[in-house]
Write a protein that holds these residues in place. Structure first.
Motif, mmCIF file in Angstrom:
data_model
loop_
_atom_site.group_PDB
_atom_site.id
_atom_site.type_symbol
_atom_site.label_atom_id
_atom_site.label_comp_id
_atom_site.label_asym_id
_atom_site.label_seq_id
_atom_site.Cartn_x
_atom_site.Cartn_y
_atom_site.Cartn_z
ATOM 1 N N GLN A 75 -6.668 11.932 -4.355
ATOM 2 C CA GLN A 75 -5.787 11.208 -5.475
ATOM 3 C C GLN A 75 -5.180 9.976 -4.651
ATOM 4 O O GLN A 75 -4.991 8.836 -5.005
ATOM 5 N N GLY A 76 -4.835 10.477 -3.236
ATOM 6 C CA GLY A 76 -3.872 9.699 -2.546
ATOM 7 C C GLY A 76 -4.885 8.483 -1.722
ATOM 8 O O GLY A 76 -4.323 7.467 -1.690
ATOM 9 N N HIS A 77 -6.204 9.130 -1.564
ATOM 10 C CA HIS A 77 -7.169 8.296 -0.723
ATOM 11 C C HIS A 77 -7.360 7.135 -2.048
ATOM 12 O O HIS A 77 -7.474 5.889 -1.607
ATOM 13 N N LEU A 78 -7.670 7.219 -3.202
ATOM 14 C CA LEU A 78 -8.158 6.588 -4.435
ATOM 15 C C LEU A 78 -6.747 5.476 -4.479
ATOM 16 O O LEU A 78 -7.200 4.173 -4.550
ATOM 17 N N SER A 79 -5.701 5.998 -4.689
ATOM 18 C CA SER A 79 -4.483 5.195 -4.879
ATOM 19 C C SER A 79 -4.193 4.008 -3.662
ATOM 20 O O SER A 79 -3.934 2.869 -4.160
ATOM 21 N N GLY A 80 -4.467 4.761 -2.425
ATOM 22 C CA GLY A 80 -4.204 3.827 -1.414
ATOM 23 C C GLY A 80 -5.251 2.903 -1.339
ATOM 24 O O GLY A 80 -4.806 1.672 -0.959
ATOM 25 N N ALA A 81 -6.549 3.106 -1.509
ATOM 26 C CA ALA A 81 -7.710 2.072 -1.647
ATOM 27 C C ALA A 81 -7.311 0.721 -2.781
ATOM 28 O O ALA A 81 -7.623 -0.150 -2.580
ATOM 29 N N VAL A 82 -7.133 1.438 -3.909
ATOM 30 C CA VAL A 82 -6.697 0.484 -5.022
ATOM 31 C C VAL A 82 -5.637 -0.318 -4.408
ATOM 32 O O VAL A 82 -5.590 -1.604 -4.611
ATOM 33 N N ALA A 83 -4.678 0.067 -3.994
ATOM 34 C CA ALA A 83 -3.367 -0.813 -3.574
ATOM 35 C C ALA A 83 -3.868 -1.767 -2.497
ATOM 36 O O ALA A 83 -3.269 -2.798 -2.456
ATOM 37 N N ILE A 100 1.077 -1.057 0.198
ATOM 38 C CA ILE A 100 0.094 -0.100 0.283
ATOM 39 C C ILE A 100 0.777 1.123 -0.015
ATOM 40 O O ILE A 100 0.611 2.260 -0.452
ATOM 41 N N TRP A 101 1.962 1.364 0.808
ATOM 42 C CA TRP A 101 2.770 2.387 0.860
ATOM 43 C C TRP A 101 3.574 2.817 -0.260
ATOM 44 O O TRP A 101 3.290 3.837 -0.737
ATOM 45 N N LEU A 102 3.812 1.769 -1.137
ATOM 46 C CA LEU A 102 4.583 1.856 -2.545
ATOM 47 C C LEU A 102 3.943 2.093 -3.492
ATOM 48 O O LEU A 102 3.922 3.059 -4.341
ATOM 49 N N LEU A 103 2.816 1.235 -3.601
ATOM 50 C CA LEU A 103 2.104 1.348 -4.941
ATOM 51 C C LEU A 103 0.985 2.414 -4.715
ATOM 52 O O LEU A 103 0.673 3.129 -5.732
ATOM 53 N N GLY A 104 0.525 2.700 -3.442
ATOM 54 C CA GLY A 104 -0.350 3.731 -3.352
ATOM 55 C C GLY A 104 0.093 5.022 -3.537
ATOM 56 O O GLY A 104 -0.110 6.147 -4.113
ATOM 57 N N GLY A 153 0.792 12.840 4.287
ATOM 58 C CA GLY A 153 -0.309 12.641 5.262
ATOM 59 C C GLY A 153 -0.147 11.007 5.205
ATOM 60 O O GLY A 153 -0.188 10.531 3.747
ATOM 61 N N ALA A 154 -0.956 10.483 6.303
ATOM 62 C CA ALA A 154 -1.001 8.789 6.465
ATOM 63 C C ALA A 154 -2.398 8.437 5.995
ATOM 64 O O ALA A 154 -2.557 7.298 5.958
ATOM 65 N N SER A 155 -3.155 9.139 5.317
ATOM 66 C CA SER A 155 -4.334 8.696 5.129
ATOM 67 C C SER A 155 -4.538 7.976 4.060
ATOM 68 O O SER A 155 -5.348 7.053 3.895
ATOM 69 N N GLY A 156 -3.424 8.079 2.843
ATOM 70 C CA GLY A 156 -3.369 7.148 1.760
ATOM 71 C C GLY A 156 -3.289 5.615 2.345
ATOM 72 O O GLY A 156 -3.803 4.654 1.938
ATOM 73 N N LEU A 157 -2.389 5.458 3.416
ATOM 74 C CA LEU A 157 -2.225 4.369 3.919
ATOM 75 C C LEU A 157 -3.076 3.796 4.597
ATOM 76 O O LEU A 157 -3.727 2.643 4.422
ATOM 77 N N ILE A 158 -4.128 4.535 5.374
ATOM 78 C CA ILE A 158 -5.151 4.359 6.252
ATOM 79 C C ILE A 158 -6.233 3.606 5.161
ATOM 80 O O ILE A 158 -7.025 2.905 5.458
#
Length: 209
Positions: free
Chosen positions: A171-179, A86-90, A119-124
């Motif tokens: 964009q970060g939220h979406l990328s994190g969720a997909v990852a 999630i960290w890298l692909l997101g 922010g950590a929200s993409g990871l979350i």
């Protein structure tokens, strides 16, 4: 015990970093993800550790503690692997699409701003998506229950993957969720393969006459 301590330690690290950032006049924040900028690729590593201010960090602290702990219930190996994915692909996804919809005010409509995502929200969001779908890949009852409960409690948060709120990295939220969904699929491989083996070896309940 180990999982809970790991998650608490990670969140404590976020608070220490924000304290340092505050003392240094938020200079660390410049190390976020800058989309389509080669130097901004380093932000993939640092972005989840940085927050714009204490309010931003406080908003992420509760979900990080709860969802992070629930992630560790799948096993520390899977927690670490899922977090890395999630960290890298997101982060890479954010780097690719992070400028979408970003327009500079008072400038020609087609001039785009250079965003800086932190922010950590993409990871979350990645943890959230992982927890919701992982049980449906593994077909384990307790993991399905965890996914349903997480969906009921945090499901409305998923609206954060949609554009519309200024200053929020959808964009970060979406990328994190997909990852997170991709990580759930990849890390459920042992259960999916075992299910396929059982199907191949189980006797046909409807033999030909």
């Amino acid at each position: 015990m180990v999982g809970g301590l790991t998650v608490v330690s990670f969140v404590a690290l976020l608070w220490v970093i924000e304290a340092v950032d505050t003392v240094t006049d938020h200079r660390l924040d410049d190390n976020g993800i800058k989309p389509l900028d080669t130097e901004g690729l380093w932000g993939i590593l640092f972005s989840p550790l940085l927050h714009a201010d204490w309010q931003h960090l406080i908003a992420n602290t509760g979900p990080a503690l709860v969802l992070g702990f629930l992630m560790t219930l799948a096993g520390m190996g899977r927690f670490v692997a899922a977090t890395a994915i999630i960290w890298l692909l997101g982060g890479l996804g954010t780097w690719l699409i992070g400028n979408v919809g970003m327009h500079c005010p008072y400038v020609a409509a087609y001039v785009r701003c250079q965003a800086n995502h932190i922010g950590a929200s993409g990871l979350i969001f990645g943890w959230l998506a992982f927890l919701i779908v992982f049980g449906f890949f593994t077909r384990k009852v307790w993991e399905i229950v965890v996914g349903v409960v997480v969906l009921l409690v945090y499901g409305s948060v998923l609206l954060g993957v949609l554009p519309g709120t200024p200053g929020v990295s959808w964009q970060g939220h979406l990328s994190g969720a997909v990852a997170g969904i991709l990580a759930a699929y990849l890390l459920s491989g042992p259960e999916r393969k075992a299910r396929e083996r059982r199907k191949r070896t189980s006797p046909n309940p409807y033999p030909a006459s």
